[in-house]
Design an enzyme around this catalytic site. Structure first.
Site, short mmCIF file in Angstrom:
data_model
loop_
_atom_site.label_atom_id
_atom_site.label_comp_id
_atom_site.label_asym_id
_atom_site.label_seq_id
_atom_site.Cartn_x
_atom_site.Cartn_y
_atom_site.Cartn_z
N LYS A 155 40.23 48.90 41.07
CA LYS A 155 39.97 47.75 41.94
C LYS A 155 38.55 47.78 42.49
O LYS A 155 38.09 48.78 43.05
CB LYS A 155 40.98 47.76 43.09
N CYS A 196 44.97 42.05 43.38
CA CYS A 196 45.16 41.53 44.74
C CYS A 196 43.91 40.86 45.32
O CYS A 196 43.58 39.73 44.97
CB CYS A 196 45.67 42.64 45.64
N HIS A 424 9.71 44.72 30.35
CA HIS A 424 10.23 45.74 31.25
C HIS A 424 9.51 45.67 32.58
O HIS A 424 8.44 45.08 32.71
CB HIS A 424 10.12 47.14 30.65
#
Length: 478
Positions: A155, A196, A424
């Protein structure tokens, strides 16, 4: 009949490398069940009694099988809900522990695919695997019908909130994950794994859809007050905006004196229609089918993802530990294969690595993955991703080197000092007085890889610094 080939428009949203990999990694039809299968979504009430919770899992599996379901979805905390932090840590196990092994057996013995939407994964000493558990991950695992873990997601978003009804700080016990996991292939479609509270962060669901997700999962133990206000609205929103099925198994009722969950386990189709919703009791099972002809129709008739304005806004997949492990990736800078141990960050279009010769401590590089020579050669998506990546790297570098300023510079073209013909950026943490004249750093940068008196750092030094940066990204949640 809906087939994977009708999804070519969504595949075109990948980068070219992602498209090639997605085709190589998958047989586009072999994993599908012959017909739209039945799936089962569980609603249960976990407590701190792990054996009782396991009995609930077994009962739900029996109910699902009796209705011929082929895939069962369990909610967050299906293993247990602790009464306090100490108990939660004490009850946790690694994914090789007894509880997960029992889950694998259940999947194998019942010939089922099963999503266990959130188990408490113990974090112990990384070298010995022993010692006191000080943190856990909230980990969503998917198990195939052979009893093998085929997907694992930790999560990302921690539920740290204060409302008039309750206070909850998930991060006091749970360590946040560091990566979105690309959708996994299953017989019911490509599954995007979430948990959730992640449902409130629509960006993550959109990135999963961009990577090919057909189903978004939100196994939950949703609080009652927020559930009444937002549960159905959020789930239907994620389904509508991403044109995906949404599956949300749920906890319900009082787990202990302090914690109660909302319930209302639910399945939503890509149009936002609720296909099934659990009742007001635990041990309830919702069984339904996923109609892919319906998904195909929704995506074709309202092709929202083809209408996204990537020239104006863009979401990029960025984290220090991408879903595909670094050891399985190749990164080239100016035609040179950069050692994987020195790379500490990867995004959809960019990567960052430590420097061989540094102008200042913490001097690192951010490069595009594609070997584009100049900034104007980049696409809008690459430009957005490149500079978002630079900002993340800068934040971590300043924290690690106790700096409040940075020199961030792109040498774009040979006359500007560019020696490697691939876009870069140099990120250099700065401190007061590090040079007699502040802009002297640009002269040093121009000479830093030419001076024989500036020694090349050892591989050990570079690997150690890369590890520090990875830890820094994880601790800052970037």
């Amino acid at each position: 009949m809906y087939t994977r080939f009708s999804r070519i428009s969504s595949l075109l949203l990948f980068s070219s490398d992602q498209l090639i990999n997605s085709v190589n990694l998958r047989n586009l039809s072999s994993m599908r069940f012959a017909e739209n299968p039945k799936i089962a979504i569980a609603q249960m009430r976990s407590t701190n009694d792990k054996q009782h919770n396991l009995s609930q899992v077994k009962s739900i599996i029996e109910k699902a099988k009796s209705q011929e379901a082929k895939f069962v979805f369990f909610p967050e905390c299906c293993d247990y809900v602790g009464s306090n932090r100490e108990e939660t840590l004490k009850l946790s196990e690694p994914l090789t522990g007894q509880t997960v092994n029992e889950y694998l057996r259940l999947a194998r013995d019942n010939d089922l695919w099963i999503s266990f939407g959130g188990v408490h994964e113990a974090i112990r000493d990384s070298d010995t695997g022993e010692g006191e558990v000080k943190n856990i991950y909230n980990t969503h695992i998917v198990v195939d019908n052979r009893g093998t873990i085929v997907g694992k997601y930790r999560k990302l978003h921690m539920f740290n909130v204060v409302t008039p009804e309750f206070k909850f700080r998930e991060s006091e016990t749970v360590r946040s994950g560091s990566a979105l996991v690309p959708p996994i292939e299953t017989p019911i479609g490509r599954l995007g794994l979430q948990i959730c509270y992640d449902v409130r962060f629509g960006e993550a669901s959109t990135l999963l859809r961009k990577q090919g997700a057909e189903i978004l999962t939100y196994p939950s133990a949703f609080a009652v007050s927020t559930g009444k206000a937002h549960w159905e609205v959020l789930l239907r929103s994620r389904a509508i905006e991403n044109q995906c099925f949404v599956i949300a198994a749920a906890q319900i009722g009082f787990h202990n004196k302090k914690r109660e969950s909302y319930g209302h386990a639910m399945v939503v189709d890509p149009w936002g229609t609720v296909l099934g919703e659990a009742g007001q009791q635990d041990l309830d099972v919702v069984v339904t089918t996923l109609d892919y002809d319906r998904m195909s129709s929704v995506r074709q008739n309202m092709p929202c993802f083809e209408h996204r304005r990537d020239d104006v806004y863009n979401l990029s997949y960025c984290n220090a530990m991408p879903g595909v492990p670094l050891q399985e990736q190749k990164y080239f800078f100016g035609g040179i294969d950069i050692p994987k141990e020195t790379i500490f960050f990867s995004s959809e279009h960019s990567f960052a690595f430590v420097n061989i010769r540094c102008v200042v401590p913490g001097h690192v590089l951010v490069s595009t993955k594609r070997a584009a020579a100049r900034l104007p050669d980049l696409t809008p998506a690459e430009i957005s991703d490149f500079f978002q990546s630079i900002c993340k790297v800068q934040q971590v570098a300043e924290k690690l080197y106790d700096a409040t300023s940075s020199t961030v510079t792109v040498q774009d073209g040979p006359e500007a000092g560019q020696t490697v013909q691939q876009v870069h950026c140099h990120v250099m943490p700065r401190h007061a007085g590090d040079f007699p004249e502040n802009d002297q750093i640009y002269g040093e940068l121009n000479r830093h890889d030419k001076e024989p008196e500036r020694p090349r750092r050892t591989q050990e030094e570079m690997v150690a610094e890369a590890n520090r940066f990875r830890d820094g990204f994880a601790s800052m949640g970037l």
